[in-house]
Design a protein around this motif. Structure first.
Motif, PDB file in Angstrom:
ATOM      1  N   LEU A 153       0.826  -1.210   0.000  1.00  0.00           N
ATOM      2  CA  LEU A 153       0.000   0.000   0.000  1.00  0.00           C
ATOM      3  C   LEU A 153       0.863   1.264   0.000  1.00  0.00           C
ATOM      4  O   LEU A 153       0.534   2.240  -0.693  1.00  0.00           O
ATOM      5  CB  LEU A 153      -0.919   0.004   1.220  1.00  0.00           C
ATOM      6  CG  LEU A 153      -2.112  -0.948   1.184  1.00  0.00           C
ATOM      7  CD1 LEU A 153      -2.808  -0.975   2.532  1.00  0.00           C
ATOM      8  CD2 LEU A 153      -3.099  -0.544   0.091  1.00  0.00           C
ATOM      9  N   ASN A 154       1.932   1.250   0.772  1.00  0.00           N
ATOM     10  CA  ASN A 154       2.810   2.427   0.807  1.00  0.00           C
ATOM     11  C   ASN A 154       3.326   2.772  -0.579  1.00  0.00           C
ATOM     12  O   ASN A 154       3.285   3.935  -1.009  1.00  0.00           O
ATOM     13  CB  ASN A 154       3.986   2.176   1.748  1.00  0.00           C
ATOM     14  CG  ASN A 154       3.590   2.181   3.211  1.00  0.00           C
ATOM     15  OD1 ASN A 154       2.469   2.549   3.560  1.00  0.00           O
ATOM     16  ND2 ASN A 154       4.499   1.774   4.074  1.00  0.00           N
ATOM     17  N   LEU A 155       3.811   1.768  -1.269  1.00  0.00           N
ATOM     18  CA  LEU A 155       4.374   1.998  -2.599  1.00  0.00           C
ATOM     19  C   LEU A 155       3.285   2.278  -3.627  1.00  0.00           C
ATOM     20  O   LEU A 155       3.385   3.218  -4.424  1.00  0.00           O
ATOM     21  CB  LEU A 155       5.203   0.778  -3.029  1.00  0.00           C
ATOM     22  CG  LEU A 155       5.888   0.851  -4.393  1.00  0.00           C
ATOM     23  CD1 LEU A 155       6.859   2.038  -4.446  1.00  0.00           C
ATOM     24  CD2 LEU A 155       6.613  -0.448  -4.693  1.00  0.00           C
ATOM     25  N   GLY A 156       2.222   1.458  -3.603  1.00  0.00           N
ATOM     26  CA  GLY A 156       1.172   1.596  -4.609  1.00  0.00           C
ATOM     27  C   GLY A 156       0.437   2.920  -4.531  1.00  0.00           C
ATOM     28  O   GLY A 156       0.249   3.597  -5.552  1.00  0.00           O
ATOM     29  N   PHE A 157       0.016   3.327  -3.339  1.00  0.00           N
ATOM     30  CA  PHE A 157      -0.716   4.574  -3.190  1.00  0.00           C
ATOM     31  C   PHE A 157       0.168   5.786  -3.475  1.00  0.00           C
ATOM     32  O   PHE A 157      -0.305   6.776  -4.069  1.00  0.00           O
ATOM     33  CB  PHE A 157      -1.308   4.686  -1.784  1.00  0.00           C
ATOM     34  CG  PHE A 157      -2.719   4.188  -1.684  1.00  0.00           C
ATOM     35  CD1 PHE A 157      -3.743   4.884  -2.313  1.00  0.00           C
ATOM     36  CD2 PHE A 157      -3.023   3.034  -0.990  1.00  0.00           C
ATOM     37  CE1 PHE A 157      -5.062   4.440  -2.238  1.00  0.00           C
ATOM     38  CE2 PHE A 157      -4.330   2.575  -0.919  1.00  0.00           C
ATOM     39  CZ  PHE A 157      -5.353   3.275  -1.537  1.00  0.00           C
ATOM     40  N   THR A 158       1.419   5.720  -3.062  1.00  0.00           N
ATOM     41  CA  THR A 158       2.304   6.852  -3.303  1.00  0.00           C
ATOM     42  C   THR A 158       2.518   7.073  -4.799  1.00  0.00           C
ATOM     43  O   THR A 158       2.457   8.207  -5.297  1.00  0.00           O
ATOM     44  CB  THR A 158       3.660   6.639  -2.608  1.00  0.00           C
ATOM     45  OG1 THR A 158       3.457   6.392  -1.216  1.00  0.00           O
ATOM     46  CG2 THR A 158       4.547   7.871  -2.763  1.00  0.00           C
ATOM     47  N   LYS A 159       2.740   5.993  -5.537  1.00  0.00           N
ATOM     48  CA  LYS A 159       2.927   6.113  -6.989  1.00  0.00           C
ATOM     49  C   LYS A 159       1.632   6.517  -7.674  1.00  0.00           C
ATOM     50  O   LYS A 159       1.646   7.269  -8.658  1.00  0.00           O
ATOM     51  CB  LYS A 159       3.443   4.794  -7.555  1.00  0.00           C
ATOM     52  CG  LYS A 159       4.860   4.450  -7.105  1.00  0.00           C
ATOM     53  CD  LYS A 159       5.367   3.155  -7.732  1.00  0.00           C
ATOM     54  CE  LYS A 159       5.617   3.327  -9.209  1.00  0.00           C
ATOM     55  NZ  LYS A 159       6.238   2.111  -9.792  1.00  0.00           N
ATOM     56  N   LEU A 160       0.500   6.027  -7.169  1.00  0.00           N
ATOM     57  CA  LEU A 160      -0.785   6.367  -7.770  1.00  0.00           C
ATOM     58  C   LEU A 160      -1.118   7.843  -7.589  1.00  0.00           C
ATOM     59  O   LEU A 160      -1.613   8.496  -8.520  1.00  0.00           O
ATOM     60  CB  LEU A 160      -1.890   5.502  -7.136  1.00  0.00           C
ATOM     61  CG  LEU A 160      -3.326   5.756  -7.613  1.00  0.00           C
ATOM     62  CD1 LEU A 160      -3.462   5.382  -9.094  1.00  0.00           C
ATOM     63  CD2 LEU A 160      -4.318   4.970  -6.765  1.00  0.00           C
ATOM     64  N   ILE A 161      -0.843   8.374  -6.403  1.00  0.00           N
ATOM     65  CA  ILE A 161      -1.233   9.757  -6.098  1.00  0.00           C
ATOM     66  C   ILE A 161      -0.167  10.760  -6.524  1.00  0.00           C
ATOM     67  O   ILE A 161      -0.467  11.802  -7.102  1.00  0.00           O
ATOM     68  CB  ILE A 161      -1.534   9.895  -4.592  1.00  0.00           C
ATOM     69  CG1 ILE A 161      -2.756   9.045  -4.229  1.00  0.00           C
ATOM     70  CG2 ILE A 161      -1.768  11.349  -4.206  1.00  0.00           C
ATOM     71  CD1 ILE A 161      -3.070   9.008  -2.760  1.00  0.00           C
ATOM     72  N   SER A 162       1.115  10.428  -6.229  1.00  0.00           N
ATOM     73  CA  SER A 162       2.191  11.386  -6.505  1.00  0.00           C
ATOM     74  C   SER A 162       2.884  11.152  -7.834  1.00  0.00           C
ATOM     75  O   SER A 162       3.582  12.033  -8.335  1.00  0.00           O
ATOM     76  CB  SER A 162       3.235  11.325  -5.384  1.00  0.00           C
ATOM     77  OG  SER A 162       2.647  11.611  -4.133  1.00  0.00           O
TER      78      SER A 162
END
Length: 350
Positions: A153-162
């Motif tokens: 989740l840390n990696l996936g959400f960060t790449k998705l949002i940022s």
């Protein structure tokens, strides 16, 4: 003539009894082995590294110790309660990411993001404890699953949002400076620059020690870790105690996460992996047993201090940093053996 001869004998017997009583209490302290180890490490690096005893160097050692010690305190309490949390390291990064991304995306005050982050972390801690108490699965399996989910989740959400693996800077947003003052400021005491995390660390150690030794909740923690079935039979709220311990880990992860964010403005989504082992190592070096029911918050602080001295002492001695893991592993083994020896001596002296 008989009275003067009898009194000294009685006094001597009383003195010996008091001495044995003090010795038993000393040998029974979980952190005794860690204190001996810390003294040895301190003397060693004071000898081999000329700059180790400088005020600035000791400040750096204390800062390194505090970053591990803040998390080692609740991890130690959790281990005393007979459980583990392998998601603790990644949870620190999650706390920083949630705070940063919520504040940035919602253009909200940084404190709002920190509040959302706190609620999220407490929910994760509750999830770990709730699933553990409902399913009876080993905490190793449950928190390993949480570790893997949070990592993704840390990696996936960060790449998705940022769009990248790091968050956007929030250094210019409202509330950042006041949040930095709470979580990442510096204090000058006696001409020595100290990070505020040292105060957080010492405060948490004092609070945890008071809980363990002076409150009913502390008795519950020891009872649950010693024998949960027996504790349940005498009315100890086993489920509530374990859930509370996991939420305590989550709270301290939030504190550490805010420090991480306020120190650098941005957060790398891949940070934190592996740090959970450092927290557990500090707790074990400090006298916590892997089987639960034994340990102390002070011991975890000493274990974290050993970590800080070793990690920075190697640098001050100008050695290859690759030796750090070797020294940490050796200290873990020696401390565990010493703690086992101390416990045997304490039990034999009863």
């Amino acid at each position: 003539m008989s009275a003067p001869a009898t009194a000294p004998a009685q006094d001597t017997a009383a003195d010996r009894s008091a001495h044995r009583s003090h010795l038993r209490r000393l040998l029974g302290r979980p952190e005794l082995g860690a204190v001996v180890g810390a003294a040895a490490v301190f003397v060693f690096f004071s000898t081999v590294a000329d700059s180790f005893l400088q005020a600035s160097s000791l400040s750096t050692v204390l800062y390194a110790s505090s970053t591990i010690g803040i998390m080692a305190v609740p991890v130690a309490l959790l281990m005393i309660g007979g459980e583990f949390d392998l998601s603790a390291g990644v949870m620190v990064t999650s706390a920083a990411l949630v705070s940063s991304m919520f504040s940035y995306q919602m253009t909200a005050n940084v404190w709002v993001g920190a509040g959302v982050s706190l609620l999220t972390m407490l929910a994760i801690g509750f999830f770990n404890g709730f699933v553990l108490t409902r399913t009876k699965l080993p905490s190793f399996i449950i928190t390993l699953a949480t570790f893997l989910m949070l990592t993704g989740l840390n990696l996936g959400f960060t790449k998705l949002i940022s769009g990248t693996v790091s968050t956007k800077t929030i250094g210019d947003m409202e509330g950042f400076e006041s949040a930095r003052a709470v979580f990442a400021s510096h204090l000058t005491i006696g001409g020595v620059d100290l990070q505020v995390t040292i105060l957080w660390w010492l405060g948490l150690v004092a609070l945890a020690t008071w809980i363990l030794l002076r409150t009913r909740a502390g008795n519950w923690i020891f009872a649950v870790g010693g024998n949960s079935d027996a504790a349940r039979a005498v009315g100890v709220p086993v489920k509530g105690t374990k859930i509370g311990l996991y939420m305590a880990v989550a709270f301290c992860a939030w504190v550490s996460g805010q420090h991480l964010l306020m120190s650098y403005d941005v957060v790398q989504s891949g940070e934190g992996v592996g740090n959970e082992l450092l927290y557990i190592i500090a707790a074990v070096i400090g006298g916590c047993l892997m089987t639960g029911g034994y340990g102390s918050a002070i011991g975890s602080a000493v274990g974290a201090f050993i970590f800080g001295m070793t990690s920075k002492g190697i640098v001050y001695a100008q050695w290859d940093p690759d030796w750090f893991k070797f020294f940490l592993g050796a200290m873990l083994l020696l401390a565990t053996l010493l703690n086992a020896w101390v416990r045997k001596r304490a039990e034999a002296s009863k």
